[in-house]
Design an enzyme around this catalytic site. Structure first.
Site, PDB file in Angstrom:
ATOM      1  CE1 TYR A  24       7.183   4.202 -12.727  1.00 25.71           C
ATOM      2  CE2 TYR A  24       4.946   2.387 -12.824  1.00 25.71           C
ATOM      3  CZ  TYR A  24       6.241   2.988 -12.090  1.00 25.71           C
ATOM      4  OH  TYR A  24       7.004   1.686 -11.658  1.00 25.71           O
ATOM      5  CG  ASP A  69       5.333  -2.532  -1.229  1.00 24.55           C
ATOM      6  OD1 ASP A  69       6.438  -2.144  -1.657  1.00 24.55           O
ATOM      7  OD2 ASP A  69       4.813  -2.363  -2.507  1.00 24.55           O
TER       8      ASP A  69
END
Length: 182
Positions: free
Chosen positions: A132, A170
């Site tokens: 990315y 997370d």
């Protein structure tokens, strides 16, 4: 390059024109001028990141707050992932919308995730290399996220929850309804 609108404002799928022959393939993965013409958005990417994940690894849903917010252009170099964006911009007409797509080395698709959206993916193939481009630098103090299994977002990650591999960090992210955006 074809740009496909999603159900999130300023979030686009990019479908490249791929030229294939007996030698392999070629495609232009990004052209700033063409992107601006097709979307009306001007981005200046300043940082590239890459990750490698095994099947079932779920990374997300992440975003950066405030001045450190990032737009991202994401793609898969090897393997296949389910990629997810969530609009968390309270002033957006698509606030709370979730968009999902399959990104793979075979389909060459990319997703442009605008600033103010949370992002995550789960690896569907045995392994995946995820790439990315970001339009702002990573700032650990601005790091934030939403829990992957938020009941209000109701995201089907298309893989059995018992097979998911999720970092400790997370697993304790807040729910969408509890977000405090700066």
């Amino acid at each position: 390059m074809q740009v496909v609108e999603t159900n999130i404002k300023d979030c686009y799928e990019l479908v490249p024109r791929v030229f294939e022959d007996q030698r392999g393939y070629f495609f232009e993965s990004f052209n700033q001028k063409r992107f601006a013409e097709l979307t009306g958005l001007m981005v200046n990417f300043v940082q590239d990141n890459q990750s490698f994940s095994s099947k079932g690894v779920l990374r997300g849903l992440h975003y950066q707050k405030g001045e450190s917010a990032q737009a991202k252009l994401v793609r898969v170099l090897q393997g296949k992932v389910l990629d997810v964006a969530v609009d968390i911009r309270k002033d957006s007409p698509t606030y709370g919308n979730v968009f999902k797509t399959i990104l793979s080395a075979e389909n060459h698709r990319q997703l442009f995730v605008p600033r103010g959206c949370a992002h995550g993916f789960v690896t569907l193939s045995e392994t995946a290399t995820f790439f990315y481009k970001c339009d702002n630098y990573y700032d650990p103090k601005a790091e934030a996220g939403i829990i992957y299994n938020d009941p209000n977002l109701n995201i089907d990650w298309e893989i059995n929850e018992s097979e998911l591999i999720i970092s400790e960090k997370d697993q304790v992210l807040p729910r969408f309804k509890d977000l405090i955006l700066n």
